[in-house]
Design a protein around this motif. Structure first.
Motif, mmCIF file in Angstrom:
data_model
loop_
_atom_site.group_PDB
_atom_site.id
_atom_site.type_symbol
_atom_site.label_atom_id
_atom_site.label_comp_id
_atom_site.label_asym_id
_atom_site.label_seq_id
_atom_site.Cartn_x
_atom_site.Cartn_y
_atom_site.Cartn_z
ATOM 1 N N TYR A 161 1.935 5.214 -2.330
ATOM 2 C CA TYR A 161 1.623 6.246 -3.310
ATOM 3 C C TYR A 161 2.211 5.891 -4.664
ATOM 4 O O TYR A 161 3.406 5.635 -4.791
ATOM 5 C CB TYR A 161 2.187 7.602 -2.868
ATOM 6 C CG TYR A 161 1.563 8.117 -1.598
ATOM 7 C CD1 TYR A 161 0.218 8.468 -1.558
ATOM 8 C CD2 TYR A 161 2.318 8.256 -0.441
ATOM 9 C CE1 TYR A 161 -0.356 8.949 -0.393
ATOM 10 C CE2 TYR A 161 1.750 8.740 0.722
ATOM 11 C CZ TYR A 161 0.414 9.078 0.734
ATOM 12 O OH TYR A 161 -0.155 9.550 1.887
ATOM 13 N N ILE B 245 0.885 -1.153 0.000
ATOM 14 C CA ILE B 245 0.000 0.000 0.000
ATOM 15 C C ILE B 245 0.922 1.201 0.000
ATOM 16 O O ILE B 245 1.838 1.297 0.822
ATOM 17 C CB ILE B 245 -0.893 0.023 1.259
ATOM 18 C CG1 ILE B 245 -1.854 -1.151 1.229
ATOM 19 C CG2 ILE B 245 -1.627 1.352 1.366
ATOM 20 C CD1 ILE B 245 -2.588 -1.361 2.525
ATOM 21 N N ASP C 154 -7.072 -5.646 1.859
ATOM 22 C CA ASP C 154 -6.276 -4.985 0.829
ATOM 23 C C ASP C 154 -5.503 -5.931 -0.089
ATOM 24 O O ASP C 154 -4.862 -5.486 -1.025
ATOM 25 C CB ASP C 154 -5.291 -4.006 1.483
ATOM 26 C CG ASP C 154 -6.026 -2.873 2.176
ATOM 27 O OD1 ASP C 154 -6.895 -2.256 1.541
ATOM 28 O OD2 ASP C 154 -5.741 -2.627 3.352
ATOM 29 N N SER D 28 -5.419 -2.047 -6.859
ATOM 30 C CA SER D 28 -6.715 -1.481 -6.499
ATOM 31 C C SER D 28 -6.509 -0.439 -5.427
ATOM 32 O O SER D 28 -5.411 -0.266 -4.908
ATOM 33 C CB SER D 28 -7.666 -2.578 -6.003
ATOM 34 O OG SER D 28 -7.252 -3.061 -4.756
ATOM 35 N N GLY D 29 -7.579 0.216 -5.068
ATOM 36 C CA GLY D 29 -7.520 1.202 -4.004
ATOM 37 C C GLY D 29 -7.555 0.538 -2.636
ATOM 38 O O GLY D 29 -7.807 -0.661 -2.513
ATOM 39 N N VAL D 30 -7.315 1.341 -1.619
ATOM 40 C CA VAL D 30 -7.346 0.873 -0.242
ATOM 41 C C VAL D 30 -8.789 0.537 0.138
ATOM 42 O O VAL D 30 -9.719 1.243 -0.237
ATOM 43 C CB VAL D 30 -6.784 1.965 0.697
ATOM 44 C CG1 VAL D 30 -7.038 1.636 2.151
ATOM 45 C CG2 VAL D 30 -5.302 2.163 0.443
ATOM 46 N N LYS D 31 -8.948 -0.529 0.883
ATOM 47 C CA LYS D 31 -10.265 -0.953 1.360
ATOM 48 C C LYS D 31 -10.414 -0.573 2.842
ATOM 49 O O LYS D 31 -9.554 -0.890 3.645
ATOM 50 C CB LYS D 31 -10.435 -2.470 1.218
ATOM 51 C CG LYS D 31 -10.105 -3.009 -0.169
ATOM 52 C CD LYS D 31 -11.088 -2.519 -1.198
ATOM 53 C CE LYS D 31 -10.896 -3.169 -2.550
ATOM 54 N NZ LYS D 31 -9.784 -2.705 -3.311
ATOM 55 N N TYR E 80 -3.170 5.961 5.556
ATOM 56 C CA TYR E 80 -3.811 4.646 5.554
ATOM 57 C C TYR E 80 -4.581 4.412 6.856
ATOM 58 O O TYR E 80 -5.722 3.959 6.831
ATOM 59 C CB TYR E 80 -2.764 3.545 5.342
ATOM 60 C CG TYR E 80 -3.347 2.154 5.392
ATOM 61 C CD1 TYR E 80 -4.193 1.704 4.383
ATOM 62 C CD2 TYR E 80 -3.073 1.301 6.443
ATOM 63 C CE1 TYR E 80 -4.754 0.430 4.429
ATOM 64 C CE2 TYR E 80 -3.618 0.026 6.504
ATOM 65 C CZ TYR E 80 -4.452 -0.404 5.485
ATOM 66 O OH TYR E 80 -5.002 -1.661 5.541
#
Length: 115
Positions: free
Chosen positions: A11, A9, A60, A52-55, A79
């Motif tokens: 940038y 996770i 994740d 994908s994006g953060v859940k 996060y």
């Protein structure tokens, strides 16, 4: 590695066209539905990745994967805010420093046929 390979996770950065994502000294493009259990591929190695994006619920990793997820050191605070948590659970996450390199220059040379 398969579904249990490394997961991060952090940038990333989109190219000007929006077709390429630069992350961890790699460049990824959409597999446009042609991947096997993945939605992006590494432009240099051809390896497939799920991006994908953060859940908010912490799920994740890819649904079929397992293992600890690395959280980029400079992304931990954001996060935790998205998740509504005070600290990372070391059972599922570890703080990592991601690689910075010349991926944009390498990809430009590759696309221009310069090697």
């Amino acid at each position: 590695h398969g579904d249990h390979g490394p997961a991060w996770i952090g940038y990333g950065e989109y190219s000007k066209s929006g077709r390429t994502i630069y992350f961890n000294d790699r460049a990824f493009q959409s597999s446009r539905g042609k991947g096997i259990g993945a939605n992006f591929f590494d432009l240099e190695s051809g390896e497939e990745y799920w991006i994908s994006g953060v859940k908010k619920d912490g799920s994740d990793r890819h649904w079929a994967g397992g293992g600890v997820v690395g959280v980029q050191d400079i992304a931990v605070e954001e996060y935790l805010g998205v998740r509504g948590c005070d600290q990372l659970d070391s059972t599922y996450h570890q703080v990592v420093r991601l690689t910075e390199g010349d991926v944009k220059d390498r990809i430009q040379r590759l696309e221009n046929g310069e090697g």
